[in-house]
Design a protein around this motif. Structure first.
Motif, PDB file in Angstrom:
ATOM      1  N   GLY A  31       0.773  -1.236   0.000  1.00  7.55           N
ATOM      2  CA  GLY A  31       0.000   0.000   0.000  1.00  7.55           C
ATOM      3  C   GLY A  31       0.801   1.281   0.000  1.00  7.55           C
ATOM      4  N   ARG A  34       0.506   3.361  -3.348  1.00  4.67           N
ATOM      5  CA  ARG A  34      -0.833   3.947  -3.411  1.00  4.67           C
ATOM      6  C   ARG A  34      -0.957   5.114  -2.428  1.00  4.67           C
ATOM      7  NH1 ARG A  34      -2.957  -0.601  -3.054  1.00  4.67           N
ATOM      8  NH2 ARG A  34      -3.467  -0.603  -0.840  1.00  4.67           N
ATOM      9  N   ARG A  37       1.000   8.056  -3.736  1.00  2.00           N
ATOM     10  CA  ARG A  37       0.229   8.598  -4.863  1.00  2.00           C
ATOM     11  C   ARG A  37      -0.938   9.442  -4.352  1.00  2.00           C
ATOM     12  NH1 ARG A  37      -1.231   4.003  -7.591  1.00  2.00           N
ATOM     13  NH2 ARG A  37      -3.285   3.986  -6.629  1.00  2.00           N
ATOM     14  N   ARG A  38      -1.566   9.014  -3.265  1.00  3.33           N
ATOM     15  CA  ARG A  38      -2.670   9.780  -2.675  1.00  3.33           C
ATOM     16  C   ARG A  38      -2.165  11.138  -2.184  1.00  3.33           C
ATOM     17  NH1 ARG A  38      -7.234  11.586  -3.309  1.00  3.33           N
ATOM     18  NH2 ARG A  38      -8.329  12.205  -1.437  1.00  3.33           N
ATOM     19  N   GLU A  79       3.901   2.545  -9.488  1.00  3.02           N
ATOM     20  CA  GLU A  79       2.589   2.664  -8.849  1.00  3.02           C
ATOM     21  C   GLU A  79       2.018   4.075  -8.995  1.00  3.02           C
ATOM     22  OE1 GLU A  79       1.734   0.559  -5.299  1.00  3.02           O
ATOM     23  OE2 GLU A  79       3.660  -0.480  -5.348  1.00  3.02           O
ATOM     24  N   PRO A 166      -0.136   3.793   4.787  1.00  5.09           N
ATOM     25  CA  PRO A 166      -1.478   4.111   4.291  1.00  5.09           C
ATOM     26  C   PRO A 166      -2.391   4.689   5.380  1.00  5.09           C
ATOM     27  CG  PRO A 166      -0.739   2.062   3.313  1.00  5.09           C
ATOM     28  CD  PRO A 166       0.275   2.432   4.365  1.00  5.09           C
TER      29      PRO A 166
END
Length: 182
Positions: A31, A34, A37-38, A79, A166
């Motif tokens: 994670g 991701r 990226r968030r 990613e 995350p």
């Protein structure tokens, strides 16, 4: 002015290996890509701040560390994630430097490069030195339970304690939403 998230490397972004010295051994926690990226999509800057005393100890050199970081960038890019800068302290614990966490030298360099207010930043890491660095520069500190994190949960001075990167990003997103609604 863009806000920044300062993230420790070993034990926070990638699986903790004792003095990681082989690019092929670098493995992201689930994670992580991701989550970064968030942060990118939220418009936040991302800077990695990492103590790398393995250099001072002679376990590996800067060229090898560059290879490790090239692999890190490649894994994150795969990613759709990116970091704005990577800052390291190559010194050992006994060296007289201002960059070894919890001292603020790496953050000061990131501020000089990216022109952000460290008191508006977030610091995420798996050790109490990461928490202390966050507090030293006025940032919100988040301790993750990955890497060495479980050893520091009890008695931590972190503003937030979460399971992993995350979850730290989820906390940041909530804090930003609360700030924008007030």
């Amino acid at each position: 002015m863009k806000r920044f998230v300062l993230i420790d490397r070993d034990g926070t972004i990638n699986v903790e290996k004792h003095y990681l010295s082989d690019p092929d051994q670098l493995e992201l926690y689930p994670g992580v890509g991701r989550a970064i990226r968030r942060l990118n999509r939220l418009g936040l800057g991302v800077a990695v701040v990492t103590n790398q005393s393995g250099i001072a100890r002679g376990y590996f050199d800067l060229e090898r560390l560059d290879q490790i970081h090239d692999r890190l960038y490649t894994l994150l890019e795969a990613e759709g994630a990116m970091v704005d800068g990577l800052y390291l302290c190559p010194h050992g614990p006994a060296d007289d430097c201002t960059c070894r966490k919890p001292l603020p030298g790496m953050v000061e360099q990131a501020v000089a490069d990216h022109h952000f207010d460290p008191a508006q930043a977030f610091m995420i890491g798996d050790k109490e030195v990461d928490v202390e660095l966050g507090h030293a520069v006025g940032a919100v500190s988040i301790l993750v339970r990955t890497g060495h994190g479980p050893k520091f949960v009890e008695g931590t001075k972190a503003d937030h304690v979460v399971d992993d990167l995350p979850q730290a990003v989820a906390v940041i997103e909530k804090l930003l939403a609360c700030a924008s609604s007030s």
